[in-house]
Design a protein around this motif. Structure first.
Motif, PDB file in Angstrom:
ATOM      1  N   ALA A 147       0.855  -1.181   0.000  1.00 12.47           N
ATOM      2  CA  ALA A 147       0.000   0.000   0.000  1.00 12.47           C
ATOM      3  C   ALA A 147       0.889   1.228   0.000  1.00 12.47           C
ATOM      4  CB  ALA A 147      -0.910   0.007   1.228  1.00 12.47           C
ATOM      5  N   GLY A 148       0.512   2.239  -0.775  1.00  9.47           N
ATOM      6  CA  GLY A 148       1.333   3.439  -0.848  1.00  9.47           C
ATOM      7  C   GLY A 148       0.596   4.602  -1.471  1.00  9.47           C
ATOM      8  N   PHE A 149       1.223   5.774  -1.404  1.00 16.96           N
ATOM      9  CA  PHE A 149       0.679   6.974  -2.041  1.00 16.96           C
ATOM     10  C   PHE A 149       1.830   7.911  -2.363  1.00 16.96           C
ATOM     11  CE2 PHE A 149       0.610   7.943   2.545  1.00 16.96           C
ATOM     12  CZ  PHE A 149       1.191   9.200   2.591  1.00 16.96           C
ATOM     13  N   GLU A 150       1.545   8.929  -3.160  1.00 17.49           N
ATOM     14  CA  GLU A 150       2.553   9.940  -3.478  1.00 17.49           C
ATOM     15  C   GLU A 150       2.210  11.261  -2.808  1.00 17.49           C
ATOM     16  OE1 GLU A 150       4.700  12.317  -7.179  1.00 17.49           O
ATOM     17  OE2 GLU A 150       3.735  10.371  -7.544  1.00 17.49           O
ATOM     18  N   TYR A 151       3.207  11.822  -2.138  1.00 24.71           N
ATOM     19  CA  TYR A 151       3.146  13.154  -1.546  1.00 24.71           C
ATOM     20  C   TYR A 151       3.767  14.126  -2.548  1.00 24.71           C
ATOM     21  CZ  TYR A 151       4.794  17.031   1.389  1.00 24.71           C
ATOM     22  OH  TYR A 151       5.087  18.265   1.899  1.00 24.71           O
ATOM     23  N   THR A 152       3.055  15.212  -2.903  1.00 28.16           N
ATOM     24  CA  THR A 152       3.435  16.009  -4.071  1.00 28.16           C
ATOM     25  C   THR A 152       3.654  17.479  -3.746  1.00 28.16           C
ATOM     26  OG1 THR A 152       1.082  16.184  -4.612  1.00 28.16           O
ATOM     27  CG2 THR A 152       2.338  14.499  -5.754  1.00 28.16           C
ATOM     28  N   SER A 153       4.562  17.766  -2.842  1.00 28.88           N
ATOM     29  CA  SER A 153       4.950  19.160  -2.638  1.00 28.88           C
ATOM     30  C   SER A 153       5.774  19.618  -3.831  1.00 28.88           C
ATOM     31  CB  SER A 153       5.772  19.308  -1.354  1.00 28.88           C
ATOM     32  OG  SER A 153       6.229  20.630  -1.210  1.00 28.88           O
ATOM     33  N   GLY A 154       5.454  20.800  -4.361  1.00 27.81           N
ATOM     34  CA  GLY A 154       6.180  21.312  -5.519  1.00 27.81           C
ATOM     35  C   GLY A 154       6.066  22.819  -5.637  1.00 27.81           C
ATOM     36  N   PRO A 155       6.583  23.578  -4.669  1.00 34.83           N
ATOM     37  CA  PRO A 155       6.482  25.036  -4.762  1.00 34.83           C
ATOM     38  C   PRO A 155       7.160  25.552  -6.023  1.00 34.83           C
ATOM     39  CG  PRO A 155       8.064  24.361  -3.061  1.00 34.83           C
ATOM     40  CD  PRO A 155       7.347  23.135  -3.497  1.00 34.83           C
ATOM     41  N   GLU A 156       6.415  26.334  -6.801  1.00 34.65           N
ATOM     42  CA  GLU A 156       6.913  26.883  -8.065  1.00 34.65           C
ATOM     43  C   GLU A 156       7.426  25.772  -8.984  1.00 34.65           C
ATOM     44  OE1 GLU A 156       9.561  30.168  -7.537  1.00 34.65           O
ATOM     45  OE2 GLU A 156       8.356  31.033  -5.928  1.00 34.65           O
ATOM     46  N   TYR A 157       6.722  24.655  -8.979  1.00 34.64           N
ATOM     47  CA  TYR A 157       7.037  23.491  -9.817  1.00 34.64           C
ATOM     48  C   TYR A 157       8.413  22.901  -9.503  1.00 34.64           C
ATOM     49  CZ  TYR A 157       2.984  24.899 -12.600  1.00 34.64           C
ATOM     50  OH  TYR A 157       1.714  25.233 -13.014  1.00 34.64           O
ATOM     51  N   GLN A 158       8.944  23.193  -8.346  1.00 39.89           N
ATOM     52  CA  GLN A 158      10.213  22.607  -7.907  1.00 39.89           C
ATOM     53  C   GLN A 158       9.898  21.290  -7.221  1.00 39.89           C
ATOM     54  OE1 GLN A 158      12.842  26.510  -6.892  1.00 39.89           O
ATOM     55  NE2 GLN A 158      11.006  26.261  -5.671  1.00 39.89           N
ATOM     56  N   ASN A 159      10.209  20.212  -7.881  1.00 42.16           N
ATOM     57  CA  ASN A 159       9.722  18.905  -7.463  1.00 42.16           C
ATOM     58  C   ASN A 159      10.324  18.449  -6.137  1.00 42.16           C
ATOM     59  OD1 ASN A 159       8.338  16.247  -8.378  1.00 42.16           O
ATOM     60  ND2 ASN A 159      10.370  15.630  -7.701  1.00 42.16           N
ATOM     61  N   LEU A 160       9.465  18.257  -5.142  1.00 42.15           N
ATOM     62  CA  LEU A 160       9.868  17.688  -3.854  1.00 42.15           C
ATOM     63  C   LEU A 160       9.011  16.456  -3.534  1.00 42.15           C
ATOM     64  CD1 LEU A 160      10.350  20.971  -1.774  1.00 42.15           C
ATOM     65  CD2 LEU A 160      12.115  19.544  -2.814  1.00 42.15           C
TER      66      LEU A 160
ATOM     67  N   SER B 113       0.552  19.814   4.335  1.00 44.28           N
ATOM     68  CA  SER B 113       1.745  20.633   4.495  1.00 44.28           C
ATOM     69  C   SER B 113       2.583  20.541   3.228  1.00 44.28           C
ATOM     70  CB  SER B 113       2.584  20.172   5.686  1.00 44.28           C
ATOM     71  OG  SER B 113       3.814  20.885   5.743  1.00 44.28           O
ATOM     72  N   ALA B 114       3.198  21.661   2.853  1.00 46.08           N
ATOM     73  CA  ALA B 114       4.134  21.667   1.732  1.00 46.08           C
ATOM     74  C   ALA B 114       5.550  21.318   2.180  1.00 46.08           C
ATOM     75  CB  ALA B 114       4.130  23.044   1.058  1.00 46.08           C
ATOM     76  N   ASN B 115       5.754  21.167   3.464  1.00 46.31           N
ATOM     77  CA  ASN B 115       7.077  20.920   4.023  1.00 46.31           C
ATOM     78  C   ASN B 115       7.312  19.417   4.152  1.00 46.31           C
ATOM     79  OD1 ASN B 115       9.414  20.685   5.539  1.00 46.31           O
ATOM     80  ND2 ASN B 115       8.846  22.269   7.011  1.00 46.31           N
ATOM     81  N   PRO B 116       8.252  18.841   3.386  1.00 53.09           N
ATOM     82  CA  PRO B 116       8.498  17.397   3.495  1.00 53.09           C
ATOM     83  C   PRO B 116       8.867  16.950   4.903  1.00 53.09           C
ATOM     84  CG  PRO B 116       9.585  18.297   1.560  1.00 53.09           C
ATOM     85  CD  PRO B 116       9.087  19.467   2.359  1.00 53.09           C
ATOM     86  N   GLU B 117       9.437  17.839   5.687  1.00 52.63           N
ATOM     87  CA  GLU B 117       9.790  17.465   7.057  1.00 52.63           C
ATOM     88  C   GLU B 117       8.544  17.142   7.874  1.00 52.63           C
ATOM     89  OE1 GLU B 117      12.412  20.650   8.442  1.00 52.63           O
ATOM     90  OE2 GLU B 117      13.120  20.777   6.370  1.00 52.63           O
ATOM     91  N   ASP B 118       7.420  17.772   7.540  1.00 52.58           N
ATOM     92  CA  ASP B 118       6.167  17.425   8.217  1.00 52.58           C
ATOM     93  C   ASP B 118       5.693  16.034   7.806  1.00 52.58           C
ATOM     94  OD1 ASP B 118       6.032  19.802   9.629  1.00 52.58           O
ATOM     95  OD2 ASP B 118       4.900  20.839   8.064  1.00 52.58           O
ATOM     96  N   LEU B 119       5.967  15.644   6.553  1.00 53.17           N
ATOM     97  CA  LEU B 119       5.674  14.266   6.149  1.00 53.17           C
ATOM     98  C   LEU B 119       6.484  13.292   6.988  1.00 53.17           C
ATOM     99  CD1 LEU B 119       4.542  12.061   4.218  1.00 53.17           C
ATOM    100  CD2 LEU B 119       6.545  12.527   2.748  1.00 53.17           C
ATOM    101  N   TRP B 120       7.753  13.596   7.207  1.00 53.74           N
ATOM    102  CA  TRP B 120       8.588  12.697   8.016  1.00 53.74           C
ATOM    103  C   TRP B 120       8.045  12.577   9.439  1.00 53.74           C
ATOM    104  CZ3 TRP B 120      13.541  15.849   6.508  1.00 53.74           C
ATOM    105  CH2 TRP B 120      13.749  15.728   5.123  1.00 53.74           C
ATOM    106  N   ARG B 121       7.622  13.694  10.010  1.00 56.13           N
ATOM    107  CA  ARG B 121       7.054  13.647  11.370  1.00 56.13           C
ATOM    108  C   ARG B 121       5.750  12.855  11.381  1.00 56.13           C
ATOM    109  NH1 ARG B 121       8.741  19.150  10.664  1.00 56.13           N
ATOM    110  NH2 ARG B 121      10.738  19.491  11.715  1.00 56.13           N
ATOM    111  N   TRP B 122       4.965  12.987  10.325  1.00 53.43           N
ATOM    112  CA  TRP B 122       3.730  12.211  10.195  1.00 53.43           C
ATOM    113  C   TRP B 122       4.065  10.719  10.139  1.00 53.43           C
ATOM    114  CZ3 TRP B 122       1.674   8.949   6.404  1.00 53.43           C
ATOM    115  CH2 TRP B 122       0.299   8.710   6.465  1.00 53.43           C
ATOM    116  N   LEU B 123       5.111  10.357   9.419  1.00 54.61           N
ATOM    117  CA  LEU B 123       5.533   8.956   9.352  1.00 54.61           C
ATOM    118  C   LEU B 123       5.996   8.460  10.715  1.00 54.61           C
ATOM    119  CD1 LEU B 123       7.441   8.976   5.949  1.00 54.61           C
ATOM    120  CD2 LEU B 123       5.310   7.773   6.451  1.00 54.61           C
ATOM    121  N   ASP B 124       6.701   9.309  11.463  1.00 53.65           N
ATOM    122  CA  ASP B 124       7.093   8.934  12.825  1.00 53.65           C
ATOM    123  C   ASP B 124       5.866   8.625  13.673  1.00 53.65           C
ATOM    124  OD1 ASP B 124       9.821   9.043  12.512  1.00 53.65           O
ATOM    125  OD2 ASP B 124      10.064  11.016  13.433  1.00 53.65           O
ATOM    126  N   ALA B 125       4.837   9.463  13.531  1.00 54.88           N
ATOM    127  CA  ALA B 125       3.615   9.253  14.308  1.00 54.88           C
ATOM    128  C   ALA B 125       2.926   7.951  13.915  1.00 54.88           C
ATOM    129  CB  ALA B 125       2.674  10.439  14.130  1.00 54.88           C
TER     130      ALA B 125
END
Length: 639
Positions: free
Chosen positions: A193-206, A226-238
């Protein structure tokens, strides 16, 4: 029989080669136990010395907003059927099926943002159908497919779509998870199971793909959270604290405009050890190659690497705006990580490698001679993706036919797109005891992974101080390699007064070309600055690397562009060597990873032209050297 295709069992493997590459002698590609300790084990039992498995951890179905807009109607079930070797239907009506056989594992990773929302906007009677925004996406205000995509992407960035879509996204997520459960067949075919997180401010692929080991989360984390990938990491920790183990895999750093491997946090703060730990705990892998280009390195970063200019996609994602090179490529990140570790004692870029496709058709287009591109009706035919001239000239703004498309092909005019720069790539390779979620996921965590640009090339890479010179020739070589050293993804503590031996081994994909050369790419820190060097360590056709240049002689392999046949008498079915770094210094911090190159073959765009009976596009590469990359081994210095 065409020269470019060989029977799956046309190559005989020596016993030691079969053991090292994780297959039974004489049966390349099979998965039984492959070591002396397990020769008497029943079929299907775990192989403690590990087998190579190939899969795709980046696949989109109709639940991704852009896939549905591109008229893709493939479901997660369709995507898994394709991976298991079945035929599914392209949005333009033709069948899609892997010619190289089923994959071993796959994850459907639809965009978490707007997950399942766009399909509901096409469903009469659903509340989302009535939104003005939905009318625009459907084209009722004159938008074409490209316009609808741009309109949806703009709303994604601005958060314009304010309707409550939580129920829709929950329904889609539940179906994605349920499809993974339906198709998971431990020992035969593994799903995640998976999904894609798509932060991309000004089309800058993150962007990152999130892969769950087993039980998935109740919801997916999106750009709207959140547009901040670090928040994704904290979400994964949770989620991990809840017992839902998962990791994130960044991709397309090449299109990040230097932001993926920026030398500061997302908020512009200096790195610290806590940041490095957070990142590496949640992102142990990076996707090095896929349809939207390869992110190994760039000629501007590695001017002494003759193979650096490989399938470079130079733009930010979904634009024709150039992406800055520094901060966008993996090798530079590795070198920067060594420098940071030398100064600060921590490394935020100690990751392994995989490849995947990023298909939006539910089917990975990873075969050059069976290529159907990525985004449904936009590029499903050669004329649409710019590899074959248009049937008729486009009309100029004045209303007159254009006389010359400006492509230097005697007046031939091509579609004005960048899809011709996309790649028939890639695949993830994993060395694991068995084809199950737990075993494959554990291998991803320890970074015993590799990437290929499409062919199923197998690569093994070990380092140790106690290896004998003939370790690669021994029937128990794998057992000795694990016992006396570390595999790819591992750390090897240096010893004063000596140098480690590296066991490097690769085997060709029988359906693709023979191997030309085996390379080790070294990065190290000297006088506080990171450096790099490419060593050819094994050559085909009896060649040996030059002592000064560290390069193999050209083996003369060629491609006949009249029919795309290629040299079968040149190159190697397998390359292997035990290598010692001639400049090794145990006091220097270093890393090593493997790159293996095939003989040249036709690129997908040349196959398109051949089948259409036209000359290949003059501005595109005619041939390609397919390749594979291992995860690194890090050498920890003695101080």
């Amino acid at each position: 029989m065409p020269l470019h295709r060989l029977p799956a069992r046309s190559l005989f493997l020596s016993s030691s080669l079969a053991l090292l590459l994780g297959c039974a002698p004489g049966e390349e590609g099979s998965q039984p136990a492959a070591n002396a300790a397990a020769e008497e084990a029943r079929p299907g039992q775990p192989n403690p010395l590990r087998n190579a498995y190939f899969g795709d951890l980046h696949v989109h179905s109709q639940y991704s907003f852009d896939a549905f807009i591109f008229n893709v109607r493939a479901t997660p079930d369709d995507a898994y059927r394709y991976a298991k070797g079945e035929s599914i239907t392209h949005p333009l009506g033709f069948p899609l099926q892997l010619q190289s056989g089923p994959l071993d594992f796959q994850a459907v990773t639809d965009h978490a943002v707007y997950l399942g929302v766009i399909p509901k906007m096409f469903e009469e009677g659903h509340p989302l159908y009535e939104l003005p925004f939905a009318s625009e996406v459907r084209g009722e205000t004159g938008l074409d497919v490209r316009g609808a995509f741009r309109r949806a992407a703009e709303a994604l960035r601005t958060g314009e779509l304010t309707a409550d879509t939580s129920g829709v996204t929950k329904e889609a997520w539940n179906d994605i998870v349920a499809a993974a459960e339906r198709h998971n067949q431990p020992g035969a075919f593994t799903t995640f199971a998976g999904f894609e997180y798509t932060s991309g401010p000004e089309y800058q692929n993150l962007h990152r793909n999130v892969i769950f080991r087993g039980e998935a989360s109740e919801t997916a984390f999106s750009r709207l959270d959140s547009a901040n990938p670090e928040d994704l990491w904290r979400w994964l920790d949770a989620r991990r604290e809840e017992g839902r183990e998962a990791l994130a895999i960044p991709h397309n750093s090449n299109g990040s405009n230097g932001q993926m491997f920026l030398l500061e946090t997302f908020e512009g703060e200096p790195f610290d050890a806590a940041y490095a730990d957070l990142r590496m705990r949640n992102e142990p892998l990076v996707e090095i190659t896929q349809v939207k280009g390869t992110s190994d390195t760039h000629p501007l970063l590695s001017p002494n690497d003759e193979w650096a200019e490989f399938e470079i996609f130079p733009f930010r994602i979904a634009t024709q705006t150039r992406s800055d090179v520094p901060g966008s490529y993996i090798r530079e990140a590795y070198l920067n990580g060594l420098e940071i570790e030398e100064r600060e004692g921590f490394n935020p870029f100690r990751f392994g490698l995989i490849g995947s496709s990023d298909t939006h058709n539910g089917a990975g287009p990873v075969e050059e001679d069976n290529y159907f591109s990525k985004v449904g009706v936009l590029d499903g035919e050669p004329e649409l993706r710019g590899s074959v001239p248009l049937d008729a000239p486009r009309e100029s703004p004045s209303g007159e036919d254009a006389e010359d498309g400006g492509d230097g092909a005697g007046g031939a005019e091509y579609a004005d797109v960048y899809y011709d720069l996309w790649s028939a790539s890639g695949l993830a390779g994993i060395w694991a005891e068995e084809n199950t979620r737990d075993s494959l996921y554990d291998a991803m965590r320890r970074k015993e992974t590799f990437a290929t640009s499409g062919p199923r090339i197998k690569v093994r890479f070990f380092a140790g101080y106690d290896y004998s010179e003939d370790i690669g020739e021994r029937a128990d070589s794998v057992e000795l390699a694990y016992a006396g050293g570390v595999p790819m993804g591992g750390d090897l503590t240096a010893r004063a007064g000596g140098a480690p031996r590296f066991l490097v081994w690769a085997m060709r994909d029988p359906r693709s070309a023979p191997l030309q050369r085996l390379q080790v790419i070294k990065g190290w820190v000297e006088d506080g600055a990171a450096r790099e060097q490419v060593f050819d360590v094994a050559c085909s056709d009896g060649g040996t690397p030059d002592a000064a240049s560290h390069r193999c002689p050209d083996n003369g392999a060629a491609v006949d562009l009249a029919d795309c046949s290629f040299s079968q008498e040149l190159g190697a079915a397998e390359l292997r060597t035990t290598w010692t770094d001639p400049s090794f210094d145990p006091a220097q911090r270093a890393l090593y990873y493997v790159r293996v190159l095939e003989n040249p073959t036709c690129r997908w765009s040349t196959w398109d032209a051949l089948r259409a009976g036209v000359e290949p596009h003059p501005d595109l590469p005619k041939t390609i050297q397919e390749r594979a990359w291992s995860s690194p081994i890090w050498s920890i210095p003695v101080r």
